[in-house]
Write a protein that holds these residues in place. Structure first.
Motif, short mmCIF file in Angstrom:
data_model
loop_
_atom_site.label_atom_id
_atom_site.label_comp_id
_atom_site.label_asym_id
_atom_site.label_seq_id
_atom_site.Cartn_x
_atom_site.Cartn_y
_atom_site.Cartn_z
N LYS A 72 -4.21 8.23 13.65
CA LYS A 72 -4.03 6.89 13.85
C LYS A 72 -4.46 5.53 13.33
CE LYS A 72 -1.44 7.43 17.94
NZ LYS A 72 -0.48 6.61 18.35
N VAL A 73 -4.10 4.28 12.57
CA VAL A 73 -4.34 3.65 11.65
C VAL A 73 -5.14 2.84 11.96
CG1 VAL A 73 -3.50 1.71 9.93
CG2 VAL A 73 -2.27 3.77 9.93
N TYR A 74 -6.18 1.89 11.79
CA TYR A 74 -7.18 1.34 12.53
C TYR A 74 -7.29 0.15 11.76
CZ TYR A 74 -11.22 3.02 10.37
OH TYR A 74 -12.59 2.99 9.80
N ARG A 75 -6.72 0.33 10.33
CA ARG A 75 -7.45 -0.69 9.76
C ARG A 75 -6.09 -0.94 8.03
NH1 ARG A 75 -12.89 -1.88 6.65
NH2 ARG A 75 -11.81 -2.10 4.82
N VAL A 76 -5.22 -1.87 7.66
CA VAL A 76 -4.78 -1.55 6.84
C VAL A 76 -5.44 -1.91 5.58
CG1 VAL A 76 -2.03 -2.05 5.58
CG2 VAL A 76 -2.41 -1.12 7.96
N THR A 101 2.31 0.52 1.58
CA THR A 101 2.33 -0.65 3.37
C THR A 101 2.89 -0.72 3.07
OG1 THR A 101 0.51 -2.01 2.34
CG2 THR A 101 -0.81 -0.06 2.47
N VAL A 118 -5.14 2.88 3.45
CA VAL A 118 -5.24 2.85 5.20
C VAL A 118 -6.16 3.65 5.39
CG1 VAL A 118 -2.47 1.90 5.58
CG2 VAL A 118 -3.53 4.42 5.44
N THR A 131 -8.21 5.24 9.14
CA THR A 131 -7.52 5.87 10.59
C THR A 131 -8.97 7.11 10.93
OG1 THR A 131 -7.18 8.20 9.00
CG2 THR A 131 -4.85 7.14 9.23
N PHE A 138 1.16 -0.38 9.59
CA PHE A 138 0.26 -0.96 10.92
C PHE A 138 -0.55 -0.91 11.44
CE2 PHE A 138 5.15 -2.93 10.67
CZ PHE A 138 4.41 -4.26 9.78
N THR A 139 -1.43 -1.44 12.58
CA THR A 139 -2.36 -1.20 12.91
C THR A 139 -1.56 -0.62 14.03
OG1 THR A 139 -4.15 -2.89 12.33
CG2 THR A 139 -4.53 -1.23 13.97
N GLY A 140 -2.27 0.87 14.34
CA GLY A 140 -1.39 2.10 15.29
C GLY A 140 -0.68 2.81 14.86
N ASP A 141 -0.04 2.13 13.92
CA ASP A 141 0.80 3.73 13.55
C ASP A 141 0.11 4.63 13.35
OD1 ASP A 141 2.62 1.73 13.35
OD2 ASP A 141 2.64 1.32 11.23
#
Length: 75
Positions: A43-47, A21, A53, A55, A25-28
């Motif tokens: 879209k990633v919303y939490r790592v 990871t 992650v 999404t 990042f969030t938003g990737d």
């Protein structure tokens, strides 16, 4: 780069296990492929810990993303 480990259609998210990871990042954006065929972009919303992650699963991808799909980080 990673793989879809769980799909929660009712709660509209997918859990992705990544090789690392670092740099995610969030938003990737993560490109989803099945047997080299593009499925869509998540879209990633939490790592989370241990290279996991979370999404958002958009309505148009809800029935397309499957456990075992391959995932590649888009930069």
């Amino acid at each position: 780069f990673g793989q879809v480990k769980a799909v929660e259609t009712a709660n509209q998210f997918a859990v992705i296990q990544l090789n690392t990871t670092n740099g995610v990042f969030t938003g990737d954006a993560l490109a989803v492929r099945r047997q080299e065929i593009p499925v869509g972009i998540l879209k990633v919303y939490r790592v989370g810990p241990q290279n996991v992650v979370f999404t958002a699963l958009t309505p148009e991808l809800r029935d397309k993303v499957r456990v075992g799909d391959q995932v590649i980080l888009q930069k």
